[in-house]
Design a protein around this motif. Structure first.
Motif, PDB file in Angstrom:
ATOM      1  N   LYS A   1      31.947  36.787  40.232  1.00 35.49           N
ATOM      2  CA  LYS A   1      32.977  37.802  39.953  1.00 35.49           C
ATOM      3  C   LYS A   1      32.388  39.103  39.404  1.00 35.49           C
ATOM      4  O   LYS A   1      33.129  39.976  38.938  1.00 35.49           O
ATOM      5  CB  LYS A   1      34.035  37.264  38.978  1.00 35.49           C
ATOM      6  CG  LYS A   1      34.832  36.079  39.516  1.00 35.49           C
ATOM      7  CD  LYS A   1      35.620  36.443  40.757  1.00 35.49           C
ATOM      8  CE  LYS A   1      36.431  35.266  41.276  1.00 35.49           C
ATOM      9  NZ  LYS A   1      37.185  35.584  42.507  1.00 35.49           N
TER      10      LYS A   1
ATOM     11  N   GLU B   1      33.633  42.510  40.599  1.00 35.27           N
ATOM     12  CA  GLU B   1      34.874  43.081  40.083  1.00 35.27           C
ATOM     13  C   GLU B   1      34.633  44.061  38.926  1.00 35.27           C
ATOM     14  O   GLU B   1      35.538  44.801  38.543  1.00 35.27           O
ATOM     15  CB  GLU B   1      35.813  41.963  39.598  1.00 35.27           C
ATOM     16  CG  GLU B   1      36.063  40.841  40.574  1.00 35.27           C
ATOM     17  CD  GLU B   1      37.063  41.191  41.665  1.00 35.27           C
ATOM     18  OE1 GLU B   1      37.629  42.302  41.623  1.00 35.27           O
ATOM     19  OE2 GLU B   1      37.257  40.357  42.569  1.00 35.27           O
TER      20      GLU B   1
ATOM     21  N   SER C   1      45.596  35.342  39.823  1.00 37.49           N
ATOM     22  CA  SER C   1      44.156  35.284  40.119  1.00 37.49           C
ATOM     23  C   SER C   1      43.579  33.936  39.739  1.00 37.49           C
ATOM     24  O   SER C   1      42.720  33.386  40.443  1.00 37.49           O
ATOM     25  CB  SER C   1      43.419  36.390  39.353  1.00 37.49           C
ATOM     26  OG  SER C   1      43.902  37.661  39.704  1.00 37.49           O
TER      27      SER C   1
ATOM     28  N   THR D   1      40.311  32.772  32.125  1.00 40.34           N
ATOM     29  CA  THR D   1      39.503  33.400  33.178  1.00 40.34           C
ATOM     30  C   THR D   1      38.019  33.118  32.955  1.00 40.34           C
ATOM     31  O   THR D   1      37.301  32.715  33.879  1.00 40.34           O
ATOM     32  CB  THR D   1      39.745  34.919  33.221  1.00 40.34           C
ATOM     33  OG1 THR D   1      41.125  35.172  33.517  1.00 40.34           O
ATOM     34  CG2 THR D   1      38.873  35.583  34.272  1.00 40.34           C
TER      35      THR D   1
ATOM     36  N   ARG E   1      47.667  40.655  40.375  1.00 38.92           N
ATOM     37  CA  ARG E   1      46.561  41.181  41.180  1.00 38.92           C
ATOM     38  C   ARG E   1      47.104  42.209  42.178  1.00 38.92           C
ATOM     39  O   ARG E   1      48.071  41.945  42.899  1.00 38.92           O
ATOM     40  CB  ARG E   1      45.873  40.035  41.932  1.00 38.92           C
ATOM     41  CG  ARG E   1      44.556  40.437  42.566  1.00 38.92           C
ATOM     42  CD  ARG E   1      43.541  40.813  41.530  1.00 38.92           C
ATOM     43  NE  ARG E   1      42.289  41.275  42.166  1.00 38.92           N
ATOM     44  CZ  ARG E   1      41.448  42.104  41.593  1.00 38.92           C
ATOM     45  NH1 ARG E   1      41.683  42.569  40.386  1.00 38.92           N
ATOM     46  NH2 ARG E   1      40.344  42.473  42.212  1.00 38.92           N
TER      47      ARG E   1
ATOM     48  N   THR F   1      42.385  40.555  36.116  1.00 36.94           N
ATOM     49  CA  THR F   1      42.675  39.134  36.194  1.00 36.94           C
ATOM     50  C   THR F   1      44.125  38.902  35.787  1.00 36.94           C
ATOM     51  O   THR F   1      44.784  39.796  35.247  1.00 36.94           O
ATOM     52  CB  THR F   1      41.722  38.312  35.295  1.00 36.94           C
ATOM     53  OG1 THR F   1      41.939  36.909  35.545  1.00 36.94           O
ATOM     54  CG2 THR F   1      41.969  38.581  33.815  1.00 36.94           C
TER      55      THR F   1
ATOM     56  N   ARG G   1      42.273  31.104  42.627  1.00 39.79           N
ATOM     57  CA  ARG G   1      40.821  31.286  42.667  1.00 39.79           C
ATOM     58  C   ARG G   1      40.219  30.547  43.863  1.00 39.79           C
ATOM     59  O   ARG G   1      39.152  30.900  44.361  1.00 39.79           O
ATOM     60  CB  ARG G   1      40.187  30.797  41.361  1.00 39.79           C
ATOM     61  CG  ARG G   1      38.765  31.302  41.171  1.00 39.79           C
ATOM     62  CD  ARG G   1      38.329  31.208  39.729  1.00 39.79           C
ATOM     63  NE  ARG G   1      37.043  31.885  39.570  1.00 39.79           N
ATOM     64  CZ  ARG G   1      35.867  31.274  39.645  1.00 39.79           C
ATOM     65  NH1 ARG G   1      35.816  29.982  39.866  1.00 39.79           N
ATOM     66  NH2 ARG G   1      34.748  31.948  39.496  1.00 39.79           N
TER      67      ARG G   1
ATOM     68  N   LYS H   1      52.716  32.814  45.138  1.00 32.84           N
ATOM     69  CA  LYS H   1      52.037  33.859  44.371  1.00 32.84           C
ATOM     70  C   LYS H   1      53.068  34.789  43.729  1.00 32.84           C
ATOM     71  O   LYS H   1      52.925  35.191  42.567  1.00 32.84           O
ATOM     72  CB  LYS H   1      51.081  34.658  45.271  1.00 32.84           C
ATOM     73  CG  LYS H   1      50.202  35.642  44.519  1.00 32.84           C
ATOM     74  CD  LYS H   1      49.199  36.315  45.443  1.00 32.84           C
ATOM     75  CE  LYS H   1      48.085  35.390  45.853  1.00 32.84           C
ATOM     76  NZ  LYS H   1      46.999  36.110  46.565  1.00 32.84           N
TER      77      LYS H   1
END
Length: 236
Positions: free
Chosen positions: A96, A99, A147, A202, A117, A143, A151, A179
């Motif tokens: 990640k 990002e 997210s 996260t 997101r 995040t 994942r 979602k």
């Protein structure tokens, strides 16, 4: 939601994005140099996303795919072991780290650390109007609960594609409806405590590569449909 929450959240976003960029400079410079002199020399990747109140902005990431990848192969769909992803890009995506440039998006106000997101316009179009209006009422995040839960989205889509099914249909019928549910769950429950839990969740998911704990950590989340599990797809 008390208005003080939004003011303090924005203050924290600016403060920690500024500190993050300053502290990470020694770490980011080698990555920038590595990307510049390997693959195709691309360092950053910009893509239009839809943000607060349907305002478009350009999200910033480290480049992990070949140039013009959105027009070749699977186009905007990235599958597991996608040949368009560069060797360095694969490492950056898995960790990640790709990002991290979004700290700039947070600093200038396009995004927050925690939030739904941000999606492409066609992705937002797959939400119902009610879900779209609610989700776009706040800043998108680096995040968020969506997210975390998704994942493994790349794995799900890859497996569905390998089974010979239509991935666009999978998104429309299964991924985006759920979602939308979980992103709305967050919007309706925003709080400092929830944001802190999502932030630590996260870090934990990146460190352990696990996501199953999310539903135990947040028991009021909508239940994950069986169609969105690797176990179910593997048996199709």
């Amino acid at each position: 939601m008390h208005s003080n929450y939004f003011y303090v959240k924005r203050f924290c976003d600016v403060l920690f994005a500024s500190l993050g960029l300053l502290v990470l400079v020694p770490f980011l410079l080698p990555i920038i140099i590595l990307l510049k002199y390997t693959s195709e020399g691309e360092v950053f990747y910009k893509q239009e996303r839809i943000g607060t109140n349907s305002k478009a902005f350009y999200i910033l990431k480290f480049a992990t795919m070949l140039k013009n990848s959105s027009n070749i192969g699977n186009k905007n769909l990235t599958v597991r072991n996608d040949p368009r992803v560069t060797p360095i890009g694969r490492l950056l995506r898995k960790s990640k780290i790709n990002e991290l440039p979004q700290l700039w998006n947070v600093l200038i106000g396009d995004m927050s650390f925690i939030g739904p997101r941000p999606l492409l316009s066609k992705g937002i179009g797959m939400y119902t109007e009610e879900a779209r209006n609610q989700i776009l009422s706040i800043r998108p995040g680096i995040t968020g609960i969506g997210s975390l839960i998704f994942r493994d989205e790349e794995q799900l889509v890859t497996l569905y594609n390998q089974k010979g099914y239509d991935t666009k249909e999978y998104y429309q019928l299964h991924i985006f409806p759920f979602k939308g549910e979980v992103e709305r769950w967050y919007v309706s429950r925003q709080s400092f405590w929830l944001d802190i839990k999502i932030l630590f969740a996260t870090f934990w998911s990146i460190a352990t590569n696990k996501t199953n704990f999310i539903f135990n950590l947040f028991p009021s989340l909508p239940k994950r449909p069986v169609f969105l599990t690797l176990n179910y797809l593997s048996k199709l």
